[in-house]
Design a protein around this motif. Structure first.
Motif, mmCIF file in Angstrom:
data_model
loop_
_atom_site.group_PDB
_atom_site.id
_atom_site.type_symbol
_atom_site.label_atom_id
_atom_site.label_comp_id
_atom_site.label_asym_id
_atom_site.label_seq_id
_atom_site.Cartn_x
_atom_site.Cartn_y
_atom_site.Cartn_z
ATOM 1 N N MET A 72 33.021 116.614 21.917
ATOM 2 C CA MET A 72 33.553 115.991 23.146
ATOM 3 C C MET A 72 32.673 115.361 23.849
ATOM 4 N N ASP A 73 31.359 115.867 23.897
ATOM 5 C CA ASP A 73 30.187 115.159 24.902
ATOM 6 C C ASP A 73 28.816 115.382 24.511
ATOM 7 N N TYR A 86 23.524 118.613 22.036
ATOM 8 C CA TYR A 86 24.862 119.153 21.367
ATOM 9 C C TYR A 86 24.850 118.942 19.946
ATOM 10 N N HIS A 147 35.597 121.901 34.628
ATOM 11 C CA HIS A 147 35.552 120.519 34.066
ATOM 12 C C HIS A 147 36.064 120.761 32.543
ATOM 13 N N ALA A 149 35.247 118.889 28.844
ATOM 14 C CA ALA A 149 34.164 118.157 28.125
ATOM 15 C C ALA A 149 32.931 117.916 29.418
ATOM 16 N N PHE A 150 32.691 116.931 29.837
ATOM 17 C CA PHE A 150 31.814 116.621 30.956
ATOM 18 C C PHE A 150 32.800 115.952 31.981
ATOM 19 N N THR A 170 27.459 122.295 37.206
ATOM 20 C CA THR A 170 27.172 122.052 35.995
ATOM 21 C C THR A 170 25.747 122.327 35.757
ATOM 22 N N ASN A 174 24.088 125.247 33.586
ATOM 23 C CA ASN A 174 23.659 124.979 32.194
ATOM 24 C C ASN A 174 21.981 124.926 32.336
ATOM 25 N N PHE A 177 20.210 127.334 29.736
ATOM 26 C CA PHE A 177 19.883 126.794 28.378
ATOM 27 C C PHE A 177 18.457 125.999 28.246
HETATM 28 C C1 GLP Z 1 29.490 122.826 29.082
HETATM 29 C C2 GLP Z 1 29.921 121.453 28.279
HETATM 30 C C3 GLP Z 1 31.493 121.769 28.106
HETATM 31 C C4 GLP Z 1 31.918 123.281 27.900
HETATM 32 C C5 GLP Z 1 31.408 124.126 29.171
HETATM 33 C C6 GLP Z 1 31.394 125.444 29.290
HETATM 34 O O1 GLP Z 1 28.763 121.801 30.458
HETATM 35 N N1 GLP Z 1 30.151 120.332 28.638
HETATM 36 O O2 GLP Z 1 32.143 120.878 27.025
HETATM 37 O O3 GLP Z 1 32.982 123.652 27.708
HETATM 38 O O4 GLP Z 1 30.131 123.590 29.668
HETATM 39 O O5 GLP Z 1 30.249 126.252 28.420
HETATM 40 P P1 GLP Z 1 30.466 127.695 28.032
HETATM 41 O O6 GLP Z 1 31.327 127.858 26.760
HETATM 42 O O7 GLP Z 1 28.919 127.822 27.647
HETATM 43 O O8 GLP Z 1 30.609 128.486 29.407
#
Ligand code: GLP
Length: 264
Positions: A72-73, A86, A147, A149-150, A170, A174, A177
Protein backbone atom coordinates in the motif's frame (compact mmCIF):
# COMPACT_ATOMS: atom_id res chain seq x y z
CA UNK A 1 -20.25 -3.44 3.77
CA UNK A 2 -19.83 -6.47 6.03
CA UNK A 3 -18.71 -6.24 9.63
CA UNK A 4 -17.02 -9.14 11.43
CA UNK A 5 -16.37 -8.72 15.16
CA UNK A 6 -13.95 -11.15 16.77
CA UNK A 7 -12.48 -11.64 20.24
CA UNK A 8 -9.04 -10.13 19.78
CA UNK A 9 -6.12 -9.30 17.51
CA UNK A 10 -5.03 -12.96 17.13
CA UNK A 11 -8.55 -13.96 16.12
CA UNK A 12 -8.48 -11.33 13.36
CA UNK A 13 -5.27 -12.93 12.04
CA UNK A 14 -6.84 -16.42 12.10
CA UNK A 15 -10.06 -15.37 10.42
CA UNK A 16 -8.44 -13.38 7.62
CA UNK A 17 -5.73 -16.00 7.05
CA UNK A 18 -8.31 -18.77 6.52
CA UNK A 19 -10.46 -16.57 4.31
CA UNK A 20 -7.53 -15.48 2.18
CA UNK A 21 -5.90 -18.87 1.80
CA UNK A 22 -9.17 -20.24 0.46
CA UNK A 23 -9.29 -17.39 -2.06
CA UNK A 24 -5.68 -17.95 -3.17
CA UNK A 25 -6.07 -21.73 -3.37
CA UNK A 26 -9.36 -21.57 -5.28
CA UNK A 27 -8.08 -19.00 -7.76
CA UNK A 28 -8.16 -20.31 -11.29
CA UNK A 29 -5.99 -18.51 -13.85
CA UNK A 30 -7.59 -17.17 -17.03
CA UNK A 31 -6.30 -15.49 -20.17
CA UNK A 32 -6.98 -12.07 -18.64
CA UNK A 33 -5.55 -12.93 -15.26
CA UNK A 34 -2.78 -15.43 -14.73
CA UNK A 35 -2.01 -14.62 -11.10
CA UNK A 36 -3.91 -13.85 -7.92
CA UNK A 37 -3.22 -10.18 -7.15
CA UNK A 38 -3.04 -9.15 -3.53
CA UNK A 39 -2.73 -5.70 -1.95
CA UNK A 40 -0.84 -5.75 1.35
CA UNK A 41 -0.42 -3.53 4.40
CA UNK A 42 2.29 -2.99 6.99
CA UNK A 43 1.88 -2.00 10.64
CA UNK A 44 1.28 -4.06 13.75
CA UNK A 45 -2.25 -5.11 12.78
CA UNK A 46 -1.36 -7.61 9.99
CA UNK A 47 1.40 -9.36 11.98
CA UNK A 48 -0.72 -12.26 13.37
CA UNK A 49 -2.15 -12.72 9.86
CA UNK A 50 1.31 -12.89 8.30
CA UNK A 51 2.44 -15.43 10.92
CA UNK A 52 -0.59 -17.62 10.17
CA UNK A 53 -0.07 -17.47 6.40
CA UNK A 54 3.59 -18.46 6.86
CA UNK A 55 2.42 -21.43 8.98
CA UNK A 56 0.00 -22.53 6.26
CA UNK A 57 2.79 -22.33 3.69
CA UNK A 58 5.20 -24.30 5.89
CA UNK A 59 2.59 -27.01 6.40
CA UNK A 60 2.22 -27.25 2.63
CA UNK A 61 -1.38 -26.01 2.67
CA UNK A 62 -0.74 -22.78 0.79
CA UNK A 63 1.53 -21.56 -1.97
CA UNK A 64 2.32 -18.04 -3.14
CA UNK A 65 3.82 -19.12 -6.46
CA UNK A 66 0.87 -17.65 -8.35
CA UNK A 67 0.50 -14.54 -6.22
CA UNK A 68 1.52 -11.01 -7.20
CA UNK A 69 1.60 -8.47 -4.38
CA UNK A 70 1.37 -4.69 -4.23
CA UNK A 71 2.13 -2.94 -0.99
CA UNK A 72 0.00 0.00 0.00
CA UNK A 73 2.62 2.54 0.94
CA UNK A 74 6.22 3.43 1.75
CA UNK A 75 7.98 6.27 3.55
CA UNK A 76 9.90 8.77 1.45
CA UNK A 77 13.55 9.14 2.40
CA UNK A 78 14.26 5.72 3.95
CA UNK A 79 16.57 3.30 2.16
CA UNK A 80 15.07 -0.15 1.45
CA UNK A 81 17.27 -1.72 4.14
CA UNK A 82 16.31 0.85 6.81
CA UNK A 83 14.71 -1.10 9.66
CA UNK A 84 11.58 1.06 9.60
CA UNK A 85 11.11 1.07 5.85
CA UNK A 86 8.02 -0.85 4.79
CA UNK A 87 10.14 -2.79 2.34
CA UNK A 88 12.34 -4.11 5.17
CA UNK A 89 9.23 -4.84 7.24
CA UNK A 90 7.63 -6.90 4.49
CA UNK A 91 10.68 -9.08 3.84
CA UNK A 92 11.42 -9.59 7.54
CA UNK A 93 7.88 -10.42 8.52
CA UNK A 94 6.50 -12.12 5.46
CA UNK A 95 8.19 -12.49 2.07
CA UNK A 96 11.42 -14.13 3.30
CA UNK A 97 9.46 -17.15 4.54
CA UNK A 98 7.31 -17.87 1.48
CA UNK A 99 7.66 -19.33 -2.01
CA UNK A 100 6.65 -16.03 -3.63
CA UNK A 101 8.68 -15.08 -6.70
CA UNK A 102 10.76 -11.98 -5.97
CA UNK A 103 9.68 -10.48 -9.31
CA UNK A 104 6.06 -10.68 -8.18
CA UNK A 105 6.63 -8.40 -5.18
CA UNK A 106 5.83 -4.72 -5.77
CA UNK A 107 6.75 -2.14 -3.16
CA UNK A 108 6.93 1.56 -3.92
CA UNK A 109 10.48 2.88 -3.86
CA UNK A 110 10.50 5.87 -1.52
CA UNK A 111 14.28 6.15 -1.50
CA UNK A 112 14.49 7.91 -4.88
CA UNK A 113 16.03 11.35 -4.52
CA UNK A 114 14.30 13.41 -7.16
CA UNK A 115 10.64 14.38 -6.94
CA UNK A 116 10.12 13.66 -10.63
CA UNK A 117 11.40 10.08 -10.12
CA UNK A 118 9.03 9.60 -7.18
CA UNK A 119 6.15 10.80 -9.33
CA UNK A 120 7.17 8.40 -12.10
CA UNK A 121 7.38 5.59 -9.54
CA UNK A 122 3.73 6.23 -8.60
CA UNK A 123 2.58 6.35 -12.23
CA UNK A 124 4.38 3.07 -12.99
CA UNK A 125 2.88 1.41 -9.91
CA UNK A 126 -0.64 2.16 -11.15
CA UNK A 127 0.30 0.91 -14.63
CA UNK A 128 1.63 -2.35 -13.19
CA UNK A 129 -1.59 -2.92 -11.24
CA UNK A 130 -3.55 -2.40 -14.43
CA UNK A 131 -1.26 -4.65 -16.44
CA UNK A 132 -1.82 -7.64 -14.14
CA UNK A 133 -5.60 -7.20 -14.36
CA UNK A 134 -6.25 -5.25 -11.15
CA UNK A 135 -6.19 -6.21 -7.50
CA UNK A 136 -8.29 -9.17 -6.39
CA UNK A 137 -8.16 -8.51 -2.66
CA UNK A 138 -6.79 -5.39 -1.00
CA UNK A 139 -5.93 -5.98 2.62
CA UNK A 140 -5.38 -3.02 4.89
CA UNK A 141 -5.14 -1.70 8.39
CA UNK A 142 -6.48 1.64 9.54
CA UNK A 143 -4.84 4.58 11.28
CA UNK A 144 -6.20 6.14 14.47
CA UNK A 145 -7.44 9.06 12.35
CA UNK A 146 -9.19 6.76 9.87
CA UNK A 147 -6.42 6.76 7.28
CA UNK A 148 -6.06 3.81 4.96
CA UNK A 149 -2.61 3.22 3.50
CA UNK A 150 -1.29 6.78 3.91
CA UNK A 151 -4.47 8.41 2.68
CA UNK A 152 -4.80 10.95 5.45
CA UNK A 153 -8.00 12.87 6.31
CA UNK A 154 -8.63 15.29 3.47
CA UNK A 155 -7.66 12.74 0.80
CA UNK A 156 -9.77 12.75 -2.32
CA UNK A 157 -11.91 9.83 -3.28
CA UNK A 158 -10.40 10.13 -6.75
CA UNK A 159 -6.80 9.92 -5.52
CA UNK A 160 -4.38 7.46 -7.10
CA UNK A 161 -0.85 6.46 -6.11
CA UNK A 162 1.02 9.66 -5.25
CA UNK A 163 3.26 11.60 -2.87
CA UNK A 164 1.48 12.40 0.38
CA UNK A 165 2.21 14.51 3.44
CA UNK A 166 1.74 12.69 6.73
CA UNK A 167 -0.78 13.94 9.24
CA UNK A 168 0.41 15.17 12.66
CA UNK A 169 -1.56 12.34 14.33
CA UNK A 170 0.11 9.72 12.12
CA UNK A 171 3.57 11.10 12.89
CA UNK A 172 2.76 11.02 16.63
CA UNK A 173 1.41 7.50 16.40
CA UNK A 174 4.27 6.12 14.25
CA UNK A 175 6.96 7.70 16.48
CA UNK A 176 6.77 4.46 18.54
CA UNK A 177 8.72 2.78 15.71
CA UNK A 178 11.35 5.55 15.65
CA UNK A 179 12.65 5.45 19.25
CA UNK A 180 9.61 7.50 20.26
CA UNK A 181 11.08 10.49 18.36
CA UNK A 182 8.59 12.33 16.17
CA UNK A 183 11.46 14.19 14.50
CA UNK A 184 12.79 10.88 13.11
CA UNK A 185 9.51 9.91 11.42
CA UNK A 186 9.55 10.80 7.69
CA UNK A 187 7.07 13.56 6.95
CA UNK A 188 6.16 12.32 3.49
CA UNK A 189 5.32 8.99 1.92
CA UNK A 190 4.19 7.31 -1.28
CA UNK A 191 0.74 5.82 -1.02
CA UNK A 192 -1.84 4.14 -3.20
CA UNK A 193 -4.91 6.36 -3.47
CA UNK A 194 -8.48 5.87 -2.37
CA UNK A 195 -9.41 5.22 -5.99
CA UNK A 196 -6.68 2.57 -6.26
CA UNK A 197 -8.16 0.78 -3.24
CA UNK A 198 -11.76 1.27 -4.40
CA UNK A 199 -10.86 -0.29 -7.77
CA UNK A 200 -9.96 -3.62 -6.14
CA UNK A 201 -12.50 -6.42 -6.47
CA UNK A 202 -12.58 -6.85 -2.73
CA UNK A 203 -11.29 -4.85 0.25
CA UNK A 204 -10.68 -6.20 3.74
CA UNK A 205 -9.68 -3.80 6.50
CA UNK A 206 -8.51 -5.07 9.89
CA UNK A 207 -8.81 -3.00 13.07
CA UNK A 208 -7.61 -4.01 16.49
CA UNK A 209 -7.56 -2.23 19.84
CA UNK A 210 -9.27 0.66 21.60
CA UNK A 211 -7.39 3.36 19.72
CA UNK A 212 -9.11 2.28 16.48
CA UNK A 213 -12.64 2.60 17.83
CA UNK A 214 -13.30 6.09 16.37
CA UNK A 215 -12.11 4.88 12.95
CA UNK A 216 -14.35 1.80 13.17
CA UNK A 217 -17.27 3.96 14.23
CA UNK A 218 -16.81 6.25 11.24
CA UNK A 219 -16.65 3.24 8.91
CA UNK A 220 -19.79 1.63 10.31
CA UNK A 221 -21.89 4.61 11.32
CA UNK A 222 -20.39 7.82 10.01
CA UNK A 223 -21.24 9.73 6.88
CA UNK A 224 -18.99 9.16 3.88
CA UNK A 225 -16.32 11.84 3.63
CA UNK A 226 -12.65 12.65 3.55
CA UNK A 227 -12.66 13.52 7.28
CA UNK A 228 -12.15 9.77 7.75
CA UNK A 229 -10.86 8.03 4.59
CA UNK A 230 -12.03 4.58 5.78
CA UNK A 231 -15.62 5.87 5.50
CA UNK A 232 -15.25 5.93 1.69
CA UNK A 233 -15.06 2.13 1.69
CA UNK A 234 -18.73 1.92 2.62
CA UNK A 235 -19.34 2.69 -1.05
CA UNK A 236 -17.31 -0.33 -2.17
CA UNK A 237 -19.29 -3.28 -3.54
CA UNK A 238 -17.33 -5.85 -1.54
CA UNK A 239 -15.88 -4.37 1.64
CA UNK A 240 -15.41 -6.29 4.90
CA UNK A 241 -14.27 -4.68 8.12
CA UNK A 242 -12.80 -7.27 10.49
CA UNK A 243 -12.28 -5.91 13.97
CA UNK A 244 -11.97 -7.04 17.56
CA UNK A 245 -14.26 -6.26 20.49
CA UNK A 246 -12.12 -3.33 21.65
CA UNK A 247 -12.07 -1.69 18.24
CA UNK A 248 -15.85 -2.07 17.95
CA UNK A 249 -16.58 -0.73 21.43
CA UNK A 250 -18.22 2.50 20.21
CA UNK A 251 -20.83 0.60 18.19
CA UNK A 252 -24.23 0.19 19.80
CA UNK A 253 -26.14 -3.11 19.90
CA UNK A 254 -28.55 -1.99 17.19
CA UNK A 255 -25.73 -1.35 14.74
CA UNK A 256 -24.04 -4.65 15.56
CA UNK A 257 -27.31 -6.53 15.05
CA UNK A 258 -27.92 -4.69 11.79
CA UNK A 259 -24.60 -5.92 10.42
CA UNK A 260 -25.17 -9.43 11.79
CA UNK A 261 -28.37 -9.61 9.76
CA UNK A 262 -26.63 -8.40 6.63
CA UNK A 263 -23.81 -10.90 7.07
CA UNK A 264 -26.09 -13.87 7.53
C1 GLP B 1 0.49 3.12 9.19
C2 GLP B 1 0.36 2.59 7.75
C3 GLP B 1 -1.01 2.07 7.48
C4 GLP B 1 -1.44 1.19 8.64
C5 GLP B 1 -1.66 2.07 9.84
C6 GLP B 1 -2.01 1.32 11.10
O1 GLP B 1 0.73 4.49 9.25
N1 GLP B 1 0.69 3.52 6.76
O2 GLP B 1 -1.01 1.37 6.25
O3 GLP B 1 -2.64 0.56 8.33
O4 GLP B 1 -0.59 2.97 10.05
O5 GLP B 1 -0.89 0.78 11.76
P1 GLP B 1 -1.00 -0.27 12.92
O6 GLP B 1 -1.51 -1.51 12.31
O7 GLP B 1 0.39 -0.42 13.44
O8 GLP B 1 -1.94 0.30 13.93
Amino acid sequence: MKLVILKNHQAIGSWVSKYLSKKITNFSPSLQKTNFVLGLPTGSTPLPLYRKLIQFYKKGDLSFKNVITFNMDEYIGLKKDHKESYSYFMYQNFFNYLDIKKGNINILNGSLNKRKDLILECINFEKKIEKVGGIDVFLGGVGVNGHIAFNEPGSSMLSKTRIVKLDKKTIESNARFFKGEESLVPKQALSVGIKTIMSANEVIIMASGKNKREAVKSAALGVVGSYSPISFLKLHRNFTLVCDIEASSLLDKETINYFKNINS
